[in-house]
Each structure stands twice: as structure tokens, then as C-alpha cells.
Design an enzyme around this catalytic site. Structure first.
Site, PDB file in Angstrom:
ATOM      1  N   CYS A  81       0.838  -1.199   0.000  1.00  0.00           N
ATOM      2  CA  CYS A  81       0.000   0.000   0.000  1.00  0.00           C
ATOM      3  C   CYS A  81       0.879   1.257   0.000  1.00  0.00           C
ATOM      4  O   CYS A  81       1.543   1.547  -0.983  1.00  0.00           O
ATOM      5  CB  CYS A  81      -0.977  -0.025   1.169  1.00  0.00           C
ATOM      6  N   HIS A 176      -3.662  -5.074   0.494  1.00  0.00           N
ATOM      7  CA  HIS A 176      -3.137  -5.513   1.794  1.00  0.00           C
ATOM      8  C   HIS A 176      -3.153  -7.037   1.886  1.00  0.00           C
ATOM      9  O   HIS A 176      -4.179  -7.624   2.245  1.00  0.00           O
ATOM     10  CB  HIS A 176      -3.965  -4.914   2.936  1.00  0.00           C
ATOM     11  N   GLU A 178      -1.819  -8.791   4.142  1.00  0.00           N
ATOM     12  CA  GLU A 178      -1.769  -9.225   5.539  1.00  0.00           C
ATOM     13  C   GLU A 178      -3.143  -9.439   6.151  1.00  0.00           C
ATOM     14  O   GLU A 178      -3.267 -10.133   7.166  1.00  0.00           O
ATOM     15  CB  GLU A 178      -0.970  -8.222   6.384  1.00  0.00           C
TER      16      GLU A 178
END
Length: 539
Positions: A81, A176, A178
Site C-alpha cells: 500500500c 493488503h 496481511e
């Protein structure tokens, strides 16, 4: 010596999730602020660097940059990001404000068969293009690739959603990976860490015991340690680990504030005094705590009183142990993050945690936090490896103030007695009921969950005492008794949560048992609020 991944934090609220995904790949990592010195980066000697997201804008905030040493080390770098945007700017690309800001779910097309994304997709288009279901959260976009980079991914509103310079091992994604919303996110991070960076997957809790024991012995020497034992997972594992390291140099102080779960005190004492042969001082301070809570209804005030009284009781016991030089706490990594106390100091404070900050400095003790850099799942693994029973290690989280924040409004001994019995029945029913094929067919659980207990299929479950009365009928008589609410949620990170779709038969049994076995409660309700908008705990 473990291979290490350096995560540079630019202020994202989910930076700790990056670290968690790396640790899940059994690779050690640490989070540090983006503005560490070049010398620090070189001394850290990472196998790879990951640049986190941020709430900031790349072209407005020129202070949020990665140290030059990151680009000079010659190791792989992954930008996420904002991390992608600063990589682009620092290496000669261009970032600009996006007319189409993306926040939420997106379908992204992979390009070019890069090492990072090759063979990883959620579905293919009719033309055979690999597509990924990802989570976006950005207002800026990379408008021009830096020299040497090629396009790696795109979405309709973000033409450059990923870029790569494979010769240098630089990769960046606008989404993202994660967060759990990105379906193949864990696979992408594992690909980067294990295959591209070549890090050894040797961060394993069973092997970590030896290192942790050696570190505790080196820190403490022949000095004595005291630890506040709550019965929760974190303090229990910390106590077991420290006891493994220094034996009788550790004294555990178990304070019963009158707000524990049913039979919790006995379980803790049986485990630590009976099985581990640890020194435990048991203090029954329930009268003191309940006395100071009388008439108090505000949740934050209740938390403060319970925290203050615990400090007072613990301090009195600590002064009796005059040889103690260390105070041990079961602080774990998410505690530090939630209190805005990470090494980066960049995360916004979410709430005050009862462990972080610890007891007053007037104790004059040095702080020992052997679990400070571990995530909850790692702490549980460590506990099992240390020989603690799984039913203790895999218990659901329990708040520091105990039942004090599960009794709405004023806390009374009568309310606590009713609640702990209702809560015990609910937990007993969850533990004793396994998911069936019919549950899976009804969409209550996955097929792989069949045969597991509903306790294990929920992340946190408990009863809440409501200080209101309702009319009921039992036998031939009218009743006017209290109401309890049952709460069960499912979550991967406790930052968001869904209410658990429990089988009606299970809820019915729990309700019937509570009403019949707990005299004083005549109505049971089930909380179907998610987080957000509600929090998991009621107070």
C-alpha cells in the site's frame, strides 16, 4: 541465529498483522519505525525488508520515507500500500492523487508471471487471466513506474496495483495481503519470505524455549522475581517459562478479587502449586475489591478501581518479598500494539491495556516481560510445549477486570455468583457439543469443522449479567428475576468479529439449564452484534 525480516512501520493500524503472517511462516521478524537510521538497518542485517501501509499521503508527507540503506543492502523488499508508493517515489517513479479511491474488496488481475504472484490466483477469467480477491485501502496511486520496474497487477480503477523489479528483488502491491479479506494474502507473504528472500523457517516455539530460558537466566542472574498470576493464558505461560528458567527464584502472587470464573482459583493453584511445584502466594481480596466497587456503574471507573486495588494488594505482597528485584508480567505483543506502545510509537492508541505500563515505579523493581514479542498463538504453542494442559492454554480470552466488566452497572457479590454459574453452564455446553454434518449443511460451520467442539469453533464466549428483571413463570408461580445474555464470536485477530451462528439446540440447552439451575435468573438472550459496531465485551 535466526534469519530476520525487518518490517518498517509507516503508521498503519494493521502493521502487526504483517508480522503475524511472517511469524506464521515460522520466520522471525521485528517491527521498527520507518525513520530508523541507515546504521540500524545495516546492523539489523535483514534477509528482507517489508514496508507497511500508512494513513499518510506519499506526495504530501515527505518525511515518511524508507532509509537509504534499505535500497543499498541488496536484499528483497516488499512494499504494501503506502509502502508501494514510497518505493515508487524513492526509486524514481511518480505517485498522484487517485480520482477513484479504493476502500474494500476488489478483484485484481495479475500480469507477467512474476515470482511473487506466479501460480497464485483465486479464479481465472474466460480469457485465462489469473484474478485475485484482495482488500484495498488507498487514496493515492502509482502513476508512473520507476526505472527497471514492470507492471505486476492492476484493477479497473488502479492501473498499477502491483509492480516488480525482479533483478533487484523489489516487489510492491497496492492491496493488503496481511488482512484475511485478501484470500491468498498469507500465501503471497510466505512466497516472498520463504522463496524470494530465502529465509529459514526455524522460528518454532518448541525450539524457542531454550533461547527464552537462557535469556531469562542472563537477565535475572541469581535475583528473585515476583509475578501476578491471574489464571489467564499469558500470565500462566509467563509463569511456567520463568519457573522453567529459575525455579524457586520465582514467587507467583495470585490475587482473588472476587470476580474470577467458577473454580478458577482452585484450577490455578492445583496447576502451579500441585503440578509445577511453584511458589504461589494466594490472597483473597474479594471483600476489598467489592467494597470499593459498591455504587460504581461507569465501566471505565470500574476498570480503574479494579486496577488500582490490584496494584495496592500486589504492592503489599511485594513488600513482604523483600528479596525480589524483578516484576514479571505476561505482556504480549498485541498488548503493546493496542496501547500505542510499539517500538514504532506510530500506531494510534485503541484502548488502555491493564498490562502495559505495569505497576507503579514506586515498587522499585525491574521489569521482566519474556512474552513481549510473541503473538497469542505463539504464546499458546509455547504453553503446550512447556507442559501446560491444553484446556488451560487454549481457554478463551478473559478480561483483566474479570467479571467486573461482564456485570453491567454496579458490581455486587450476588451478581457475580449468578454470573459465574451461568457462564460455567454456557461454556460446559459449548465444550460438550460437537459440530455435526447437519450443522455444516446448514452453513453454521465448514465441513472441516465437523467433529470439533463449539468451544473450539468460537474465539470467545461468555455470559453477561444484565441488572434488569423480567417476569417469568416457573411451576405454578410467577417469577421476577434477572436476565443474562450469552455472547459468542468468531474472529481471527479480535480487531473485527462476527457473532457465532450456534445451533439452536445448543442455545436451547444452555438457556434451559441456566434458568433451571441458577436460581435468580429467569430469562436468557443471545447477542447477535458484530464488531464493529459493537465491541466483543459489553463494557
Amino acid at each position: 541465529m535466526h534469519d530476520k525480516i525487518l518490517i518498517l512501520d509507516f503508521g498503519s493500524q494493521v502493521t502487526q498483522l504483517i508480522a503475524r503472517r511472517v511469524r506464521e511462516a515460522h520466520v522471525y521478524c521485528e517491527i521498527h519505525p520507518n525513520d530508523v537510521s541507515d546504521a540500524f538497518v545495516r546492523e539489523f542485517a535483514p534477509k528482507a525488508v517489508i514496508l507497511s501501509g500508512s494513513h499518510a499521503s506519499t506526495y504530501e508527507d515527505h518525511q515518511l520515507r524508507a532509509p537509504q540503506a534499505v535500497w543499498d543492502l541488496g536484499v528483497p523488499v516488499l512494499g504494501i500500500c503506502y509502502g508501494m508508493q514510497t518505493m515508487a517515489v524513492q526509486l524514481g517513479g511518480k505517485v498522484e492523487w487517485s480520482d477513484h479511491r479504493e476502500f474494500g474488496y476488489a478483484e485484481m488481475r495479475a500480469h507477467g508471471h512474476t515470482r511473487l504472484l506466479d501460480g497464485i490466483d483465486d479464479f481465472k477469467t474466460a480469457e485465462g487471466h489469473g484474478m485475485l480477491k484482495v482488500w484495498m485501502s488507498h487514496g493515492d496511486k502509482v502513476a508512473e513506474l520507476p526505472p527497471g520496474f514492470t507492471l505486476m497487477a492492476s484493477t479497473p480503477s488502479c492501473p498499477i496495483a502491483g509492480m516488480a523489479d525482479e533483478a533487484r528483488g523489489y516487489y510492491a502491491v497496492q492491496f493488503h495481503p496481511e488482512v484475511t479479506h485478501t484470500v491468498k494474502g498469507r500465501q503471497i507473504i510466505e512466497r516472498f519470505v520463504l522463496q524470494i528472500a530465502g529465509a529459514k523457517p526455524d522460528w518454532i516455539m518448541k525450539n524457542h524455549i531454550e533461547e527464552a530460558v537462557a535469556k531469562i537466566r542472563e537477565q535475572v542472574g541469581d535475583e528473585e522475581v515476583i509475578l501476578g498470576l491471574s489464571g489467564g493464558v499469558d500470565s500462566s505461560v509467563a509463569a511456567a517459562l520463568i519457573h522453567r528458567a529459575i525455579g524457586d527464584q520465582l514467587t507467583c502472587v495470585f490475587v482473588d478479587h472476587g470476580l474470577l470464573r467458577l473454580n478458577e482459583g482452585k484450577m490455578v493453584l492445583d496447576m502451579f502449586e500441585g503440578r509445577l511445584h511453584a511458589k504461589v502466594v494466594h490472597v483473597d481480596a474479594s471483600e476489598q475489591f467489592l467494597g470499593h466497587l459498591a455504587g460504581v456503574t461507569d465501566p471505565e471507573q470500574k476498570r480503574k478501581i479494579i486496577g488500582r486495588e490490584f496494584v495496592e494488594v500486589f504492592q503489599a505482597e511485594a513488600q513482604k518479598l523483600s528479596k525480589a528485584k524483578w516484576l514479571a508480567q505476561g505482556t504480549i505483543y498485541p498488548d503493546v500494539v493496542e496501547s500505542g506502545g510499539t517500538k514504532t510509537k506510530k500506531a494510534t492508541t485503541i484502548k488502555s491495556h491493564h498490562n502495559v505500563g505495569g505497576l507503579p515505579e514506586t515498587l522499585g523493581l525491574k521489569l521482566l516481560e519474556p512474552l513481549r514479542d510473541l503473538f497469542k498463538d505463539e504464546v499458546r504453542e509455547l504453553g503446550v510445549a512447556l507442559g501446560l494442559p491444553p484446556e488451560m492454554v487454549y481457554r478463551h480470552p478473559f478480561p483483566g477486570p474479570g467479571l467486573g466488566v461482564r456485570i453491567l452497572g454496579e458490581v455486587k457479590r450476588e451478581y457475580a455468583e449468578l454470573l459465574r454459574r451461568a457462564d460455567a453452564i454456557f461454556i460446559e455446553e459449548l465444550r460438550g457439543t460437537t459440530a455435526t454434518a447437519q450443522d455444516a449443511a446448514a452453513g453454521l460451520c465448514g465441513e472441516a469443522d465437523v467433529g470439533k467442539s463449539w468451544y473450539d469453533l468460537t474465539s470467545q464466549a461468555f455470559a453477561v449479567f444484565l441488572p434488569v428483571k423480567s417476569v417469568g413463570v416457573m411451576g405454578d408461580g410467577r417469577t421476577y428475576d434477572y436476565v443474562t445474555s450469552l455472547r459468542a464470536v468468531q474472529t481471527t485477530d479480535f480487531m473485527t468479529a462476527h457473532w457465532a451462528h450456534l445451533p439452536y439446540a445448543l442455545l436451547g440447552r444452555a438457556s434451559n439449564r441456566i434458568i433451571n439451575e441458577v436460581r435468580g435468573i429467569n430469562r436468557v438472550v443471545y447477542d447477535i452484534s458484530g464488531k464493529p459496531p459493537a465491541t466483543i465485551e459489553w463494557e
